[in-house]
Design an enzyme around this catalytic site. Structure first.
Site, PDB file in Angstrom:
ATOM      1  CB  CYS A  91      16.301  88.905 110.106  1.00  0.00           C
ATOM      2  SG  CYS A  91      16.674  87.589 108.929  1.00  0.00           S
ATOM      3  CG  HIS A 358      20.766  90.251 106.843  1.00  0.00           C
ATOM      4  ND1 HIS A 358      20.694  90.675 108.153  1.00  0.00           N
ATOM      5  CD2 HIS A 358      19.658  89.463 106.649  1.00  0.00           C
ATOM      6  CE1 HIS A 358      19.609  90.178 108.716  1.00  0.00           C
ATOM      7  NE2 HIS A 358      18.975  89.439 107.825  1.00  0.00           N
ATOM      8  CB  CYS A 388      11.143  91.324 106.821  1.00  0.00           C
ATOM      9  SG  CYS A 388      12.665  91.009 105.894  1.00  0.00           S
TER      10      CYS A 388
END
Length: 402
Positions: A91, A358, A388
């Site tokens: 991510c 996202h 994260c």
């Protein structure tokens, strides 16, 4: 060591990551081309001045595979001499792409680069690229592998966040995102995605649910309870954290990040390289860091990496005016704010991934751009951007407006 300056940051709108999403018919390379072309053309940059294109992509397979950064740079008419590289730190890939390019500039090995990321989650599903971490029992057992949603619920349980806490945070993210769009906070950075005829396909984030309320979210069932029980992950979580008697499942689609399509690009360079192109810097990269964190909790990396970054840069959290932390799940942000005793007003002031979505490989550069725009809008100076990461990691960057 040279300073790495940010000259511009752009992104596409985020399209719903489903077959009925507005960007589903747009291949990954076209999303990447959109932002690469926009960031160069609107700044009048000579493509020959760009030393590299670095793009994050979390599932670089199929149409998104084969070094999509090089292919997209060619498609965007950067020319034969501009190379490209795809990187993957889950991510944080988009932010790491920016940090990688900045490091090359700071080391004196490049003068100007474009960095960002791309992900078409409607066309290439999550975990399409596979990997040993979830599938090889040797590493899965050793690292207490569990799906991220179960880890998010583990965090909520361990640090005392209730379903109401998580839902309230999600409702506020939706409210802030709606206000940001209504007041034009994203107008500087969002570039529309168009078809081959020049017709606009999407010019606004598509995932938002501004009508979300505590009542509507309260009607949603926890998304990860059955998965945890049937897959044995509940037992894994308790084995990793035996101080807990049980796991409280509080996350669902409404308080977790949205699955979306999108791309982002950031133009970086030395002061001299920018001046040669007639550009004025908007900010500079002050510091960045990566860290590994506990794989079972997995999503607490932003706390650990922020502590590391502040210590390395000789700063305190009070020196930071604005924080953009990726809203992977409500508990991720709640834990971050709890750890640093933060005023919620300075964290994700324009909403985050719960409202906006996202697009894995693109998000890091997207939220860096959001932080840059907000610093300029409010006249503030310093922002921290952090995410994260799967398997227990964290990435963070500090930028300073100039």
């Amino acid at each position: 060591m040279a300073d790495a300056y940010i000259y511009d940051a752009v992104r596409t709108p985020r399209g719903r990551g489903k077959k009925d999403g507005a960007l589903h018919e747009v291949p990954s390379i076209r999303l990447a081309e959109t932002v690469l072309r926009a960031v160069r053309e609107r700044n009048g940059v000579d493509a020959k001045a760009i030393d590299d294109v670095v793009l994050g992509c979390v599932d670089p397979v199929g149409e998104a595979g084969g070094d999509i950064a090089r292919a997209a740079a060619l498609l965007a008419d950067y020319g034969d001499t501009v190379p490209g590289m795809q990187i993957n730190r889950f991510c944080a890939s988009g932010l790491d792409a920016v940090n990688f390019a900045a490091a090359q500039i700071m080391a004196g090995q490049q003068d100007m680069a474009v960095a960002g990321g791309v992900e078409s989650m409607s066309r290439i599903g999550i975990a399409a690229s596979g990997g040993a971490w979830p599938s090889d029992p040797e590493i899965a057992i050793k690292s207490y592998f569990m799906p991220q949603g179960v880890s998010a619920d583990l965090i909520a349980t361990k640090y005392g966040f209730t379903r109401a806490d998580c839902d309230a945070y999600a409702v506020e993210s939706q409210r802030r995102a709606a206000v940001a769009w209504a007041e034009g906070h994203f107008s500087k950075s969002v570039v529309p995605v168009k078809d081959i005829n020049g017709m606009t396909i999407l010019d606004r984030d598509e995932h938002m649910r501004p009508d979300a309320t505590m009542q509507s979210l309260g009607a949603l069932k926890p998304a990860f309870a059955a998965m945890a029980e049937q897959g044995g992950f509940n037992a894994v979580a308790l084995q990793a954290h035996p101080e807990l008697e049980s796991i409280h499942y509080v996350h669902h689609a409404g308080n977790s990040s949205g699955i979306v399509d999108g791309a982002s690009a950031v133009l970086l360079g030395t002061k001299e390289a920018g001046a040669a192109q007639g550009l004025k810097p908007r900010a500079k990269i002050r510091a960045f860091a990566n860290i590994g964190s506990e794989p079972a909790l997995m999503l607490t990396g932003p706390v650990d990496v922020t502590r590391k970054l502040l210590a390395r840069s000789g700063m305190k959290i009070s020196d930071i005016d604005l924080i953009e932390i990726n809203e992977a799940f409500s508990s991720v942000v709640l834990r971050f704010m709890q750890a640093f005793d933060l005023d919620p007003a300075i964290v994700n002031p324009n909403g985050g991934a719960i409202a906006l979505g996202h697009p894995l490989g693109a998000t890091g550069a997207m939220i860096l751009g959001a932080a840059l725009d907000e610093l300029e809008r409010t006249g503030k100076s310093t922002a921290l951007i952090t995410l994260c990461i799967g398997a227990g990691m964290g990435t963070a960057t500090i930028i300073e407006r100039v």
